[in-house]
Design an enzyme around this catalytic site. Sequence first.
Site, PDB file in Angstrom:
ATOM      1  N   HIS A  12       0.834  -1.221   0.000  1.00 17.76           N
ATOM      2  CA  HIS A  12       0.000   0.000   0.000  1.00 17.76           C
ATOM      3  C   HIS A  12       0.866   1.268   0.000  1.00 17.76           C
ATOM      4  O   HIS A  12       0.513   2.275   0.609  1.00 17.76           O
ATOM      5  CB  HIS A  12      -0.974  -0.012   1.191  1.00 17.76           C
ATOM      6  CG  HIS A  12      -0.317  -0.120   2.533  1.00 17.76           C
ATOM      7  ND1 HIS A  12      -0.833  -0.880   3.569  1.00 17.76           N
ATOM      8  CD2 HIS A  12       0.803   0.450   3.035  1.00 17.76           C
ATOM      9  CE1 HIS A  12      -0.060  -0.772   4.623  1.00 17.76           C
ATOM     10  NE2 HIS A  12       0.939   0.031   4.332  1.00 17.76           N
ATOM     11  N   HIS A  59      -1.402   4.463   9.790  1.00 22.52           N
ATOM     12  CA  HIS A  59      -0.033   4.936  10.026  1.00 22.52           C
ATOM     13  C   HIS A  59      -0.076   6.241  10.813  1.00 22.52           C
ATOM     14  O   HIS A  59       0.327   7.295  10.313  1.00 22.52           O
ATOM     15  CB  HIS A  59       0.700   5.137   8.707  1.00 22.52           C
ATOM     16  CG  HIS A  59       0.750   3.925   7.819  1.00 22.52           C
ATOM     17  ND1 HIS A  59      -0.335   3.450   7.126  1.00 22.52           N
ATOM     18  CD2 HIS A  59       1.772   3.074   7.519  1.00 22.52           C
ATOM     19  CE1 HIS A  59       0.015   2.372   6.424  1.00 22.52           C
ATOM     20  NE2 HIS A  59       1.278   2.122   6.655  1.00 22.52           N
ATOM     21  N   HIS A 193      10.385  -4.158   3.443  1.00 24.37           N
ATOM     22  CA  HIS A 193      10.790  -2.752   3.395  1.00 24.37           C
ATOM     23  C   HIS A 193      11.153  -2.235   4.767  1.00 24.37           C
ATOM     24  O   HIS A 193      10.620  -2.684   5.769  1.00 24.37           O
ATOM     25  CB  HIS A 193       9.735  -1.857   2.722  1.00 24.37           C
ATOM     26  CG  HIS A 193       8.406  -1.700   3.403  1.00 24.37           C
ATOM     27  ND1 HIS A 193       7.546  -2.727   3.686  1.00 24.37           N
ATOM     28  CD2 HIS A 193       7.773  -0.570   3.842  1.00 24.37           C
ATOM     29  CE1 HIS A 193       6.437  -2.255   4.243  1.00 24.37           C
ATOM     30  NE2 HIS A 193       6.554  -0.948   4.357  1.00 24.37           N
ATOM     31  N   GLU A 240       4.351  -5.556   8.537  1.00 28.83           N
ATOM     32  CA  GLU A 240       2.982  -5.390   7.999  1.00 28.83           C
ATOM     33  C   GLU A 240       2.456  -6.692   7.408  1.00 28.83           C
ATOM     34  O   GLU A 240       1.241  -6.890   7.298  1.00 28.83           O
ATOM     35  CB  GLU A 240       2.964  -4.293   6.923  1.00 28.83           C
ATOM     36  CG  GLU A 240       3.149  -2.890   7.491  1.00 28.83           C
ATOM     37  CD  GLU A 240       3.096  -1.798   6.423  1.00 28.83           C
ATOM     38  OE1 GLU A 240       2.876  -0.642   6.794  1.00 28.83           O
ATOM     39  OE2 GLU A 240       3.275  -2.085   5.212  1.00 28.83           O
TER      40      GLU A 240
HETATM   41  C1  DHB Z   1       6.044   3.606   2.746  1.00 26.16           C
HETATM   42  C2  DHB Z   1       5.050   3.685   3.718  1.00 26.16           C
HETATM   43  C3  DHB Z   1       4.276   2.579   4.011  1.00 26.16           C
HETATM   44  O1  DHB Z   1       3.274   2.629   4.901  1.00 26.16           O
HETATM   45  C4  DHB Z   1       4.494   1.379   3.363  1.00 26.16           C
HETATM   46  O2  DHB Z   1       3.726   0.346   3.718  1.00 26.16           O
HETATM   47  C5  DHB Z   1       5.481   1.291   2.388  1.00 26.16           C
HETATM   48  C6  DHB Z   1       6.250   2.408   2.085  1.00 26.16           C
HETATM   49  C7  DHB Z   1       6.848   4.807   2.416  1.00 26.16           C
HETATM   50  O3  DHB Z   1       6.690   5.837   3.093  1.00 26.16           O
HETATM   51  O4  DHB Z   1       7.665   4.737   1.478  1.00 26.16           O
HETATM   52 FE    FE Z   2       2.516   0.789   5.446  1.00 25.51          FE
END
Ligand code: DHB
Ligand code: FE
Length: 280
Positions: A12, A59, A193, A240
């Site tokens: 997302h 978030h 990530h 996540e």
């Molecule tokens: C980013 C933020 C998110 O919530 C995520 O799931 C993936 C990437 C970002 O800020 O790049």
């Molecule tokens: Fe996220």
Amino acid sequence: MARITAGLTTSHIPAVGAAFDLGKTETDYWRPVFEGYDWTKQWIRQNLPDVVVLVYNDHASAFSLELIPTFAIGCADQFPPADEGYGPRPVPVVEGHADLAWHLAQELILDEFDITIINKMEVDHGLTVPMSLVFGKVDAWPVRVIPIPVNVVQYPPPTGNRCYLLGQAIRRAVEAFPEDLNVHVWGTGGMSHQLQGPRAGLINREFDMDFLDRLIHDPESLRSMPHLRYLREAGSEGIELVMWLIMRGAMGGAVKELRRFYHVPASNTALGHLVIEPAG
Ligand code: DHB
Ligand code: FE
């Protein structure tokens, strides 16, 4: 009776939402990302559910560190897009399904899942970016949505096993709803990530592929994966992915993989997407 006919997962990433909103979907960088959802866009037109039970994480948009529900359910009629710092995304207001949501809240709580009831909430990129990826640019979303926000932002998040069990309980609860409704369950977030610290930009393709394979064919083996393994292998925000286990638990036993898409990089993140349906 209501029934769950499909499950969908997708990252997302907010930069994907920004690219979409700013008309950059055809640029060299973003075209491969958005093309990865062409199959799904077509599929969902022919398999449009009445309701999507959409598992995602907030978030720090609707909640803050002042109030942190582990699992919650949106029972409102509408959920406006949240202002995440640049104004709310220019996407339609999300229409809820209060009857089914209250039924799910009742069934889950009586099934000993003490989920938090939400009657007013704004929804951030965790929910709206997947909607844009799957439904494109629309004046009104073509489905009702029941948001299920999960805390994966502030330690401690729920275990993978608890998430899987919640998914199973959601399936029982949906099937106990007397009205004939076609329901999808989505799980968003991931894949590998990490947004900050010395390992920012971490991507682990091998872990992601193995996670996708196991989610489909051997979800039991993911139930016991400890948080530290997510952090070590998939980066701090890779946690996540526990939300995908809620979607998988809601599918019941074996599933059929209809679509898989994996793309690196999208912003500083690995993007993953699955569409599955219960087999048999
Ligand atoms: C980013 C933020 C998110 O919530 C995520 O799931 C993936 C990437 C970002 O800020 O790049
Ligand atoms: Fe996220």
